[in-house]
Enzyme design. Structure first.
Site, PDB file in Angstrom:
ATOM      1  N   ALA A  89       0.739  -1.252  -0.248  1.00  0.00           N
ATOM      2  CA  ALA A  89      -0.041   0.013   0.122  1.00  0.00           C
ATOM      3  C   ALA A  89       0.876   1.357  -0.180  1.00  0.00           C
ATOM      4  O   ALA A  89       0.686   2.495   0.489  1.00  0.00           O
ATOM      5  CB  ALA A  89      -0.857  -0.059   1.233  1.00  0.00           C
TER       6      ALA A  89
ATOM      7  N   GLY B  63       2.144   2.590  -3.026  1.00  0.00           N
ATOM      8  CA  GLY B  63       2.354   3.478  -4.180  1.00  0.00           C
ATOM      9  C   GLY B  63       1.435   4.683  -4.113  1.00  0.00           C
ATOM     10  O   GLY B  63       0.708   4.881  -3.258  1.00  0.00           O
TER      11      GLY B  63
ATOM     12  N   ARG C  39      -3.413   8.549 -10.471  1.00  0.00           N
ATOM     13  CA  ARG C  39      -4.607   8.361 -11.144  1.00  0.00           C
ATOM     14  C   ARG C  39      -5.948   8.668 -10.583  1.00  0.00           C
ATOM     15  O   ARG C  39      -6.888   9.169 -11.131  1.00  0.00           O
ATOM     16  CB  ARG C  39      -4.766   7.411 -12.138  1.00  0.00           C
TER      17      ARG C  39
ATOM     18  N   ASN D 290      -7.681   2.003  -9.566  1.00  0.00           N
ATOM     19  CA  ASN D 290      -6.514   2.852  -9.893  1.00  0.00           C
ATOM     20  C   ASN D 290      -7.239   4.386 -10.176  1.00  0.00           C
ATOM     21  O   ASN D 290      -6.506   5.376 -10.325  1.00  0.00           O
ATOM     22  CB  ASN D 290      -5.706   2.578 -11.335  1.00  0.00           C
TER      23      ASN D 290
ATOM     24  N   ARG E  72     -26.681   5.210   8.434  1.00  0.00           N
ATOM     25  CA  ARG E  72     -25.336   5.502   8.301  1.00  0.00           C
ATOM     26  C   ARG E  72     -24.319   4.695   9.098  1.00  0.00           C
ATOM     27  O   ARG E  72     -23.108   5.263   9.210  1.00  0.00           O
ATOM     28  CB  ARG E  72     -25.190   7.356   8.970  1.00  0.00           C
TER      29      ARG E  72
ATOM     30  N   LYS F 281     -28.349   6.937  12.503  1.00  0.00           N
ATOM     31  CA  LYS F 281     -27.002   7.020  12.896  1.00  0.00           C
ATOM     32  C   LYS F 281     -26.752   6.351  14.155  1.00  0.00           C
ATOM     33  O   LYS F 281     -27.213   6.858  15.070  1.00  0.00           O
ATOM     34  CB  LYS F 281     -26.117   8.146  12.629  1.00  0.00           C
TER      35      LYS F 281
ATOM     36  N   TYR G  81     -34.512  12.497  11.957  1.00  0.00           N
ATOM     37  CA  TYR G  81     -33.113  12.274  12.410  1.00  0.00           C
ATOM     38  C   TYR G  81     -33.275  11.507  13.622  1.00  0.00           C
ATOM     39  O   TYR G  81     -33.414  12.090  14.875  1.00  0.00           O
ATOM     40  CB  TYR G  81     -32.422  13.359  12.493  1.00  0.00           C
TER      41      TYR G  81
ATOM     42  N   ASN H  63     -28.617  15.569  18.986  1.00  0.00           N
ATOM     43  CA  ASN H  63     -27.354  14.823  19.492  1.00  0.00           C
ATOM     44  C   ASN H  63     -26.299  15.480  19.842  1.00  0.00           C
ATOM     45  O   ASN H  63     -25.256  15.165  20.340  1.00  0.00           O
ATOM     46  CB  ASN H  63     -27.133  13.257  18.878  1.00  0.00           C
ATOM     47  N   TYR H  64     -25.942  16.581  18.957  1.00  0.00           N
ATOM     48  CA  TYR H  64     -24.683  17.330  18.993  1.00  0.00           C
ATOM     49  C   TYR H  64     -24.614  18.610  19.630  1.00  0.00           C
ATOM     50  O   TYR H  64     -25.237  19.365  18.875  1.00  0.00           O
ATOM     51  CB  TYR H  64     -24.411  17.242  17.408  1.00  0.00           C
TER      52      TYR H  64
HETATM   53  C1  UD1 Z   1       1.111  -5.103 -10.367  1.00  0.00           C
HETATM   54  C2  UD1 Z   1       1.841  -6.393 -10.908  1.00  0.00           C
HETATM   55  C3  UD1 Z   1       1.000  -6.945 -12.190  1.00  0.00           C
HETATM   56  C4  UD1 Z   1      -0.502  -7.226 -11.756  1.00  0.00           C
HETATM   57  C5  UD1 Z   1      -1.147  -6.051 -11.154  1.00  0.00           C
HETATM   58  C6  UD1 Z   1      -2.355  -6.526 -10.503  1.00  0.00           C
HETATM   59  C7  UD1 Z   1       4.102  -6.079 -10.414  1.00  0.00           C
HETATM   60  C8  UD1 Z   1       5.336  -5.593 -11.007  1.00  0.00           C
HETATM   61  N1  UD1 Z   1       3.223  -5.896 -11.368  1.00  0.00           N
HETATM   62  O1  UD1 Z   1       1.096  -4.196 -11.473  1.00  0.00           O
HETATM   63  O2  UD1 Z   1       1.610  -8.043 -12.723  1.00  0.00           O
HETATM   64  O3  UD1 Z   1      -1.246  -7.678 -12.913  1.00  0.00           O
HETATM   65  O4  UD1 Z   1      -0.258  -5.702 -10.096  1.00  0.00           O
HETATM   66  O5  UD1 Z   1      -3.125  -5.520  -9.994  1.00  0.00           O
HETATM   67  O6  UD1 Z   1       3.917  -6.176  -9.419  1.00  0.00           O
HETATM   68  N2  UD1 Z   1       3.447  -0.567  -4.285  1.00  0.00           N
HETATM   69  C9  UD1 Z   1       4.058  -0.584  -3.137  1.00  0.00           C
HETATM   70  N3  UD1 Z   1       5.534  -0.087  -3.511  1.00  0.00           N
HETATM   71  C10 UD1 Z   1       5.865  -0.156  -4.532  1.00  0.00           C
HETATM   72  C11 UD1 Z   1       5.096  -0.079  -5.959  1.00  0.00           C
HETATM   73  C12 UD1 Z   1       3.842  -0.527  -5.479  1.00  0.00           C
HETATM   74  O7  UD1 Z   1       3.805  -0.708  -2.356  1.00  0.00           O
HETATM   75  O8  UD1 Z   1       7.190   0.396  -4.821  1.00  0.00           O
HETATM   76  C13 UD1 Z   1       1.974  -1.093  -4.163  1.00  0.00           C
HETATM   77  C14 UD1 Z   1       1.080  -0.143  -4.492  1.00  0.00           C
HETATM   78  O9  UD1 Z   1       0.477   0.670  -3.631  1.00  0.00           O
HETATM   79  C15 UD1 Z   1      -0.185  -1.022  -4.866  1.00  0.00           C
HETATM   80  C16 UD1 Z   1       0.517  -2.477  -5.396  1.00  0.00           C
HETATM   81  O10 UD1 Z   1       1.843  -2.391  -4.893  1.00  0.00           O
HETATM   82  O11 UD1 Z   1      -1.001  -1.386  -3.901  1.00  0.00           O
HETATM   83  C17 UD1 Z   1       0.693  -2.918  -6.972  1.00  0.00           C
HETATM   84  O12 UD1 Z   1       1.341  -1.682  -7.412  1.00  0.00           O
HETATM   85  P1  UD1 Z   1       0.997  -0.918  -8.871  1.00  0.00           P
HETATM   86  O13 UD1 Z   1       1.803  -0.037  -9.147  1.00  0.00           O
HETATM   87  O14 UD1 Z   1      -0.480  -0.939  -8.756  1.00  0.00           O
HETATM   88  O15 UD1 Z   1       1.242  -2.328  -9.702  1.00  0.00           O
HETATM   89  P2  UD1 Z   1       0.548  -2.506 -11.230  1.00  0.00           P
HETATM   90  O16 UD1 Z   1       1.223  -1.858 -12.306  1.00  0.00           O
HETATM   91  O17 UD1 Z   1      -1.132  -2.510 -11.135  1.00  0.00           O
HETATM   92 CA    CA Z   2      -2.592  -1.638  -9.427  1.00  0.00          CA
END
Ligand code: UD1
Ligand code: CA
Length: 425
Positions: free
Chosen positions: A9, A11, A15, A229, A301, A319, A334, A354-355
């Site tokens: 997680a 990355g 997008r 994405n 909620r 809620k 509410y 409530n608030y």
């Molecule tokens: C990756 C796979 C691809 C697969 C796809 C499925 C690789 C090289 N490719 O591609 O084969 O089909 O997932 O969804 O593994 N992340 C990190 N650190 C990093 C890079 C990424 O934690 O340095 C995490 C991202 O947050 C994400 C996950 O790894 O949750 C996948 O990374 P992403 O860049 O989305 O890979 P894809 O290009 O989708």
């Molecule tokens: Ca991905």
């Protein structure tokens, strides 16, 4: 079970065009990462979330909401293989199974992961990668097989030849590893590819070179590995999830009058013979009993517990409240941070206040059995209405009301006979 998970997680999620980290975007009030963590929580004994982009926010979220989950910082982010290697120091002496998942695939189901692990064990695999078939495989890594159909390698789209791009079997991004046999790989990956990254997918070739048993598990329902994405993906995932949830309820004997306009979170339970009317939106974690009528246009909620034979009508928002059996909240109300007893009637337009906006404190409203609240009442919390009490229409309740009493806050009605007629003269 002797299984640990690593969830990627770190990355950027470029997008999404967002100030919020991608994995903290929500569907029905639960984060994408939350869905993934929930899918493994009954299977694993320890989990690692690799954080990087907006690390602090993700860390805070995880620490606040999940036990048995460690966050591990990856900085800079040099690819999915590099991401996994960040967890290696914590798993030095571990020899069991490791599940690897991505934090942006919220539709994955616990049941599927169980089958995946069973497959891995039953086939004595060292590395199992989950794959699936897409008519349009764009952007995914492609599964490349040998002539005898065994696994050869995974090729990323950016590294793929035209021929490889035509392959429809893709890498789902979910792996099961015999950690003891594979951990060495993470110090030996190279970044010699189109993106200059350390690819996790290269462990397939590494495994084959080192005589490990490498396999793919083909997932039939490709919706489950749908990755987020973009905002378009987020909306699509919400639709897919909603359709699955509504179908489950209908199979279980709940009437959904119009599935196209009904939104129910996956963490909502509904009892048999309840009817959910159109344009109802239910998010978070809720429990609805049998024979209830919800909607049209109701909004639950989260944290709502409704017993049997309850009616929550149009334009009612609820809620964090408990509503006991045979109670009606029919129209335009509410109900928040409240407990409603059995056989209560809440008149149209009732508000539980409530608030306190000055102190920012939220307080509870307790309404005991057989209470009748008149239309347009405001119940200023904290407040208790004891059993059987009635409030007249338009009452503003600011103190506790004893059982079986009537309460009114109303200036006397004055009638000025012929007042209008005289004005018009
Ligand atoms: C990756 C796979 C691809 C697969 C796809 C499925 C690789 C090289 N490719 O591609 O084969 O089909 O997932 O969804 O593994 N992340 C990190 N650190 C990093 C890079 C990424 O934690 O340095 C995490 C991202 O947050 C994400 C996950 O790894 O949750 C996948 O990374 P992403 O860049 O989305 O890979 P894809 O290009 O989708
Ligand atoms: Ca991905």
């Amino acid at each position: 079970m002797d299984i640990k998970s690593i969830i990627l997680a770190a990355g950027k999620g470029t997008r999404m065009k967002s100030q919020t980290p991608k994995v903290l975007h929500e569907i029905y009030g639960k984060t994408l990462l939350g869905y993934v963590l929930d899918s493994v929580k009954n299977i694993t004994c320890e989990n690692f979330v690799i954080v990087g982009h907006h690390a602090e926010e993700v860390e805070q979220y995880v620490n606040k909401n999940y036990e048995n989950v460690k966050t591990v910082l990856q900085s800079p982010q040099l690819g999915t293989g590099h991401a996994v290697s960040m967890a290696c120091p914590y798993l030095n002496n571990y020899e069991g199974l490791v599940l690897i998942l991505c934090g942006d695939t919220p539709l994955i189901q616990e049941e599927t992961l169980r089958k995946f692990v069973d497959f891995h064990k039953a086939n004595n695999c060292d590395i199992t990668v989950m794959s699936t078939i897409f008519d349009n495989p764009a952007n995914y890594g492609r599964i490349i097989r040998e002539a005898d159909n065994t696994l050869k390698c995974i090729v990323e789209e950016k590294d793929a030849t035209t021929e490889q791009k035509a392959v429809k079997e893709v890498n789902a991004g979910i792996y099961c590893l015999n950690w003891g046999k594979i951990k060495l790989a993470f110090s030996q990956l190279t970044s010699n590819n189109a993106q200059g990254e350390y690819y996790l997918t290269d462990i397939i070739e590494w495994g084959k070179k080192n005589s490990l048993n490498v396999n793919a598990y083909i997932l039939e329902n490709n919706e489950e590995i749908f990755g987020i994405n973009s905002r378009m993906n987020l909306a699509e995932a919400t639709k897919i999830m909603t359709r699955q949830v509504l179908t489950k309820h209908m199979v279980n004997g709940v009437t959904i009058v119009d599935p196209d306009s009904t939104w129910i979170s996956p963490d909502t339970e509904i009892g048999q013979d309840s009817i959910i009317y159109p344009s109802t939106y239910i998010e978070g974690k809720n429990k609805i009993g049998k024979n209830c009528k919800i909607g049209p246009c109701a909004h639950l909620r989260g944290g709502v517990e409704v017993c049997d034979n309850v009616k929550i009508g149009n334009f009612v928002e609820v809620k964090k409240s408990i509503i006991k059996s045979d109670t009606n909240v029919g129209h335009l109300s509410y109900i928040g941070d409240s407990e409603l007893g059995s056989n209560v009637n809440i008149g149209a337009g009732t508000i539980t206040a409530n608030y306190n906006a000055i102190t920012k404190v939220k307080s509870k409203t307790l309404i005991k059995d057989n209470v009748k609240i008149g239309s347009n009442s405001v119940l200023v919390a904290p407040v208790t209405i004891e059993e059987g009490a009635n409030t007249g229409a338009g009452t503003i309740v600011t103190e506790n009301i004893p059982a079986w009493s009537l309460v009114l806050t109303r200036s006397p009605l004055k009638i000025f006979t012929d007042w209008v007629k005289n004005k018009l003269k």
